[in-house]
Design a protein around this motif. Structure first.
Motif, PDB file in Angstrom:
ATOM      1  N   ILE A  98     -11.701 -26.723 -11.529  1.00  0.00           N
ATOM      2  CA  ILE A  98     -10.718 -27.369 -12.538  1.00  0.00           C
ATOM      3  C   ILE A  98     -11.206 -27.101 -13.819  1.00  0.00           C
ATOM      4  N   THR A  99     -12.378 -27.501 -13.996  1.00  0.00           N
ATOM      5  CA  THR A  99     -12.963 -27.418 -15.577  1.00  0.00           C
ATOM      6  C   THR A  99     -14.287 -26.308 -15.195  1.00  0.00           C
ATOM      7  N   ILE A 137     -16.922 -17.075  -8.662  1.00  0.00           N
ATOM      8  CA  ILE A 137     -17.577 -16.172  -9.487  1.00  0.00           C
ATOM      9  C   ILE A 137     -16.737 -16.071 -10.684  1.00  0.00           C
ATOM     10  N   PHE A 138     -15.359 -15.802 -10.267  1.00  0.00           N
ATOM     11  CA  PHE A 138     -14.436 -15.339 -11.543  1.00  0.00           C
ATOM     12  C   PHE A 138     -13.529 -16.630 -11.629  1.00  0.00           C
ATOM     13  N   PRO A 139     -13.214 -16.572 -13.000  1.00  0.00           N
ATOM     14  CA  PRO A 139     -12.263 -17.729 -13.650  1.00  0.00           C
ATOM     15  C   PRO A 139     -10.926 -17.544 -13.098  1.00  0.00           C
ATOM     16  N   PRO A 140     -10.484 -18.779 -12.774  1.00  0.00           N
ATOM     17  CA  PRO A 140      -9.382 -19.036 -11.815  1.00  0.00           C
ATOM     18  C   PRO A 140      -8.164 -18.458 -12.558  1.00  0.00           C
ATOM     19  N   ASP A 141      -8.139 -18.384 -13.864  1.00  0.00           N
ATOM     20  CA  ASP A 141      -7.026 -17.763 -14.543  1.00  0.00           C
ATOM     21  C   ASP A 141      -7.042 -16.136 -14.653  1.00  0.00           C
ATOM     22  N   ASN A 142      -8.079 -15.645 -14.040  1.00  0.00           N
ATOM     23  CA  ASN A 142      -8.264 -14.151 -14.198  1.00  0.00           C
ATOM     24  C   ASN A 142      -8.581 -13.401 -12.991  1.00  0.00           C
TER      25      ASN A 142
END
Length: 234
Positions: A98-99, A137-142
């Motif tokens: 989440i953060t 590993i990857f940001p949740p928004d991308n």
């Protein structure tokens, strides 16, 4: 409408309400149409509670309820058990990411303890676990579409559907309602006819009362092949 046909349709509707897990609707329909459910309402409510837990992302509660209901369900179906554990890991990762500075230790510990020992038993399990761990590993928004799909709530519904069918099967019940199978078969046949360029109407009623052209005598819509539904058959 012929009384025998009317009774058969009501039985199909009740079968659908029981199989798909609608206890309140099954009770109301039983009173309205004088059709008794083939199983007790309590057993339907148990399946609904498990389904709702999965829908809410509370996979641990769902697993516990399944084991209370019948521990052999998950013991005998390793693929379903792994799917539930993987979904539980996804929910942990969802909370952990989440953060940016969230602690991912709970997700790593769960994966190591519950999924890693099972992964080598199946190439599919191993691939699913590797794909799921990539969420860390990857940001949740991308996320790439395959990874984003893991966080889509549709996955909860897909797993819940498999669980519902497994419980029904363990009880010696049909895993899918006859009504749903009939509608799907009819839709498939209609699509095949359209693909073959057959001369058929743009919209075809389900054929329960051809003299009313898809309408019941009171003017309410009946169910069509495209899935639109109307009034209850009584």
């Amino acid at each position: 409408m012929d009384r025998n046909l009317n009774s058969h349709i009501n039985t199909l509707v009740m079968d659908y309400l029981v199989s798909e897990g609608y206890p309140s609707a099954a009770q109301n329909f039983a009173l309205e149409a004088n059709v008794q459910p083939r199983v007790d309402i309590e057993s339907i409510e148990e399946r609904v509670a498990i389904r709702n837990a999965i829908y809410c992302g509370d996979i641990q509660t769902a697993i516990e309820r399944i084991n209370e209901l019948n521990p052999q369900i998950l013991d005998r179906d390793s693929a379903l058990h792994f799917a539930l554990l993987r979904l539980q890991l996804i929910e942990l990762i969802r909370n952990c990411t989440i953060t940016p500075d969230s602690d991912i230790t709970p997700a790593l510990t769960f994966a190591t303890t519950h999924l890693a020992p099972r992964a080598p038993t199946s190439p599919e399990f191993l691939q699913d676990l590797e794909q799921t761990m990539a969420l860390l590993i990857f940001p949740p928004d991308n996320l790439a579409p395959p990874l984003a799909a893991l966080l889509d709530t549709k996955l909860r519904k897909d797993v819940a559907k498999r669980v519902n069918e497994a419980i029904l099967q363990s009880n010696g019940e049909r895993t899918r309602s006859k009504l749903l199978e009939l509608v799907r078969t009819r839709a498939w046949a209609e699509q095949k006819a359209r693909d073959a360029k057959k001369d058929i109407p743009d919209r075809i009623d389900i054929g329960l009362d051809p003299e009313t052209d898809g309408r019941d005598p009171e003017g309410d819509s009946v169910m069509y092949g495209n899935g639109e539904a109307g009034s209850t058959v009584t």
